[in-house]
Scaffold this motif. Structure first.
Motif, PDB file in Angstrom:
ATOM      1  N   GLU A  44     -36.092   9.866 -15.031  1.00  0.00           N
ATOM      2  CA  GLU A  44     -34.957   9.419 -15.589  1.00  0.00           C
ATOM      3  C   GLU A  44     -33.161   9.364 -14.367  1.00  0.00           C
ATOM      4  OE1 GLU A  44     -33.216   9.044 -19.461  1.00  0.00           O
ATOM      5  OE2 GLU A  44     -34.492   9.863 -19.448  1.00  0.00           O
ATOM      6  N   ASP A  45     -33.312  10.045 -13.508  1.00  0.00           N
ATOM      7  CA  ASP A  45     -32.503  10.205 -13.132  1.00  0.00           C
ATOM      8  C   ASP A  45     -31.971   9.450 -11.984  1.00  0.00           C
ATOM      9  OD1 ASP A  45     -30.894  12.163 -15.084  1.00  0.00           O
ATOM     10  OD2 ASP A  45     -32.253  13.886 -13.975  1.00  0.00           O
ATOM     11  N   SER A  48     -30.520   5.811 -12.646  1.00  0.00           N
ATOM     12  CA  SER A  48     -29.573   6.158 -13.507  1.00  0.00           C
ATOM     13  C   SER A  48     -28.539   5.505 -12.281  1.00  0.00           C
ATOM     14  CB  SER A  48     -28.696   7.410 -13.779  1.00  0.00           C
ATOM     15  OG  SER A  48     -28.714   8.635 -12.942  1.00  0.00           O
ATOM     16  N   ARG A  56     -22.493   8.108 -15.152  1.00  0.00           N
ATOM     17  CA  ARG A  56     -23.039   7.511 -13.882  1.00  0.00           C
ATOM     18  C   ARG A  56     -23.984   6.635 -15.658  1.00  0.00           C
ATOM     19  NH1 ARG A  56     -25.293   9.782 -10.338  1.00  0.00           N
ATOM     20  NH2 ARG A  56     -27.021   8.210  -9.662  1.00  0.00           N
ATOM     21  N   ARG A  58     -26.809   5.872 -17.337  1.00  0.00           N
ATOM     22  CA  ARG A  58     -28.885   5.629 -17.444  1.00  0.00           C
ATOM     23  C   ARG A  58     -29.226   4.505 -17.731  1.00  0.00           C
ATOM     24  NH1 ARG A  58     -28.932  10.506 -16.080  1.00  0.00           N
ATOM     25  NH2 ARG A  58     -31.033  11.147 -16.815  1.00  0.00           N
TER      26      ARG A  58
END
Length: 602
Positions: A44-45, A48, A56, A58
């Motif tokens: 997921e990061d 982002s 950030r 997401r």
């Protein structure tokens, strides 16, 4: 687990609920195909997006995304709006800005949808003694007036009071703001003003004119100096606190002092960031009022202005779209008043058409899009609530930094605030130069043959303090060089695009290269041969596979034909005869500057 009521719809009822872990697994699979290994939260990061202020965005927000309870509209912490009814009573205040003109111009705006006037007086605007002429024919008990007079605020306020008395306007019918802003003036000019005059005006308004505010906390100087959203919030908060101290020392209660302040913020085409900024600003000011012992006085009155920084001078018609997005964001974010700068604002004085489009932007959003019929339309969005919370924390942190320096006046006087804003702008400048933050019509899809829009110059605004920056400034300097070359020689500087292989192989990179070089005012030529093009430099355009076969031979041929510099559109490689490479993410400004230098374009 929350049980939802039976709504009679069985759509997807036979499918099991998807989980976050399943989504992470799917994302990891997609990343793996692109050569990246990541799983779980790391996957997921990887999707982002980094924002300014360490924030950030997401890729996914769910009901599990945490954010504080925003409360109810009209109640502390006022995240959802300073008034319980929001803008549903008729929309936000449509406020038009005037620096020159006469009563006819002002009346035309009022007759065609504008509901309040923002008048710039003194340096950069009308002479103070012309206020009566400017407001000739205006019903001052119906049209709120907001003054912006810098060091001349005392004289401008006295003139407005005189007009109220001369025209028989009841004191409780006067609406608007006198616009005293000593710290904003210091930010603009570097000149320090005494707070006593502003405090005296606040005392008079509190005692005699209940609908008139004396002070404006203007955050535009920090936005226009390149500051981030959090820096804009922090600087406005520190300014507001400084004014509270001065007003309470002058004899006003905290409640009375809060009632004398109006806050002005920039609204940009980044709609979600603008929405979150306005919501966060109300939350932060509510916290200040709470700490001061007057929690119910923390309903911040907001004036949003479409960002001057985002306005482009080339292809200015695109500014209509930018200001529409910004106005939508300001309305959704709960601004009490909105000023839409005309699309030709960056070029000089707006014409009648530009003013008409500016005021009609709000009218369409209010009357046709019905944007004001819903209170806090973005409220409840997991993304917006989380972004509001994160931005509020970032703004509070910057506010604490300023207070740690001794407050807003000390931060301005020491130059520390200017340094922080400049550092933020340098980082943003890098993104602009690399076109990570594209500017439509300027760094992307420029039109070299478009006839320039010309306007009479604006009055020179106050200067001497923080700088005023624009997103297009680096590219504007390059285009100006190209324009001067065109005027002197009758032709723009040119580059030859050597397209190799079939169209399917070269079209993409040829379009990329043409777009990049035209952003610097360099005309891309694809027809004929290099010798026929009138160019002195060339750029190879094709696929990696074709480059392997033809790049070196073609580069040598171009060099033999007189090409002083040969580019290749694609990632850097080891091709003999190729001098440099252009690719997505390269420093376009540096490339274009060096190219114009080599071409002798001054």
């Amino acid at each position: 687990m929350t049980v939802l009521p039976d709504d009679g719809l069985s759509l997807a009822a036979e499918f099991p609920d998807a989980t976050l872990e399943q989504w992470h697994s799917l994302v990891a699979g997609v990343l793996r195909k692109s050569g990246k290994e990541a799983s779980g939260v790391a996957a997921e990061d990887a999707l982002s997006t980094a924002l300014e202020d360490g924030l950030r965005t997401r890729p996914l927000y769910t009901a599990h995304t945490t954010a504080p309870d925003p409360g109810f509209p009209g109640f502390a912490p006022f995240v959802r709006g300073s008034r319980a009814e929001g803008n549903t009573a008729g929309g936000w205040d449509v406020r038009q800005r005037h620096t020159v003109g006469d009563g006819a111009t002002v009346l035309a705006d009022l007759e065609n949808g504008v509901t309040s006037l923002w008048l710039v007086l003194g340096e950069g605007g009308f002479p103070v003694d012309s206020l009566g002429r400017v407001l000739d024919g205006v019903y001052l008990d119906l049209a709120p007036v907001v003054l912006d007079a810098g060091r001349d605020v005392g004289a401008a306020a006295r003139e407005l009071f005189r007009l109220y008395e001369e025209r028989g306007v009841a004191k409780d019918a006067a609406r608007g703001s006198l616009g005293a802003d000593p710290l904003g003036h210091q930010a603009r000019t570097g000149e320090e003003l005494e707070f006593a005059s502003a405090a005296a005006l606040a005392l008079r308004c509190a005692e005699e004119y209940p609908g008139l505010r004396a002070l404006t906390v203007d955050a535009l100087p920090y936005h226009e100096a390149g500051g981030s959203a959090a820096q804009e919030l922090g600087a406005s908060l520190s300014t507001g606190v400084a004014y509270l101290r001065e007003l309470t020392e002058a004899g006003l209660s905290v409640e009375q002092a809060c009632a004398q302040l109006e806050f002005r913020y920039a609204a940009s085409a980044d709609q979600f960031l603008t929405i979150a900024k306005l919501r966060a600003a109300r939350r932060l000011w509510a916290r200040v009022a709470e700490v001061c012992g007057a929690p119910q006085a923390g309903a911040q009155v907001q004036h949003a202005v479409t960002s001057p920084v985002m306005m482009s001078r080339r292809d200015p018609w695109v500014n209509m779209l930018r200001t529409t997005l910004a106005t939508l964001a300001a309305g959704v974010g709960g601004a009490d008043a909105v000023t839409v700068l005309p699309f030709d604002h960056a070029l000089g004085l707006p014409d009648a058409f530009a003013r008409r489009i500016a005021r009609n932007t709000s009218t369409i959003l209010i009357e046709e899009s019905h944007l004001s019929r819903v209170i806090d339309p973005a409220g409840g969005s997991w993304y917006v609530e989380r972004l509001t919370d994160e931005l509020a924390h970032a703004g509070w942190e910057f506010f604490q930094q300023i207070e740690g320096l001794g407050g807003q006046a000390a931060a301005l006087g020491s130059g520390r605030l200017a340094e922080d804003l400049a550092a933020t702008w340098r980082e943003r400048g890098t993104r602009l130069a690399k076109r990570r933050e594209p500017i439509t019509g300027v760094s992307e899809f420029p039109h070299l043959g478009e006839r320039p829009v010309e306007r009479e110059p604006q009055p020179v605004p106050p200067s001497g303090g923080l700088p005023r920056v624009r997103r297009d400034e680096a590219y504007e300097a390059l285009r100006a060089r190209s324009d001067a070359h065109l005027a002197a020689t009758g032709a723009r500087p040119r580059i030859f695009l050597a397209t190799l292989g079939p169209a399917a192989a070269h079209t993409g990179r040829a379009g990329f290269a043409a777009n990049l070089f035209q952003a610097g005012g360099i005309e891309a030529v694809t027809e004929g041969t290099f010798e026929e093009s009138g160019a002195t430099e060339a750029c190879l355009c094709s696929s990696d596979a074709v480059y392997e076969e033809q790049a070196e031979n073609t580069a040598r041929s171009l060099g033999a034909a007189g090409a002083r510099h040969v580019f290749l559109a694609g990632r850097p490689g080891q091709y003999t005869g190729v001098d440099s490479y252009v690719f997505a993410g390269c420093d376009a400004v540096a490339v274009l500057t060096a190219t114009l230098d080599r071409m002798g374009v001054s």
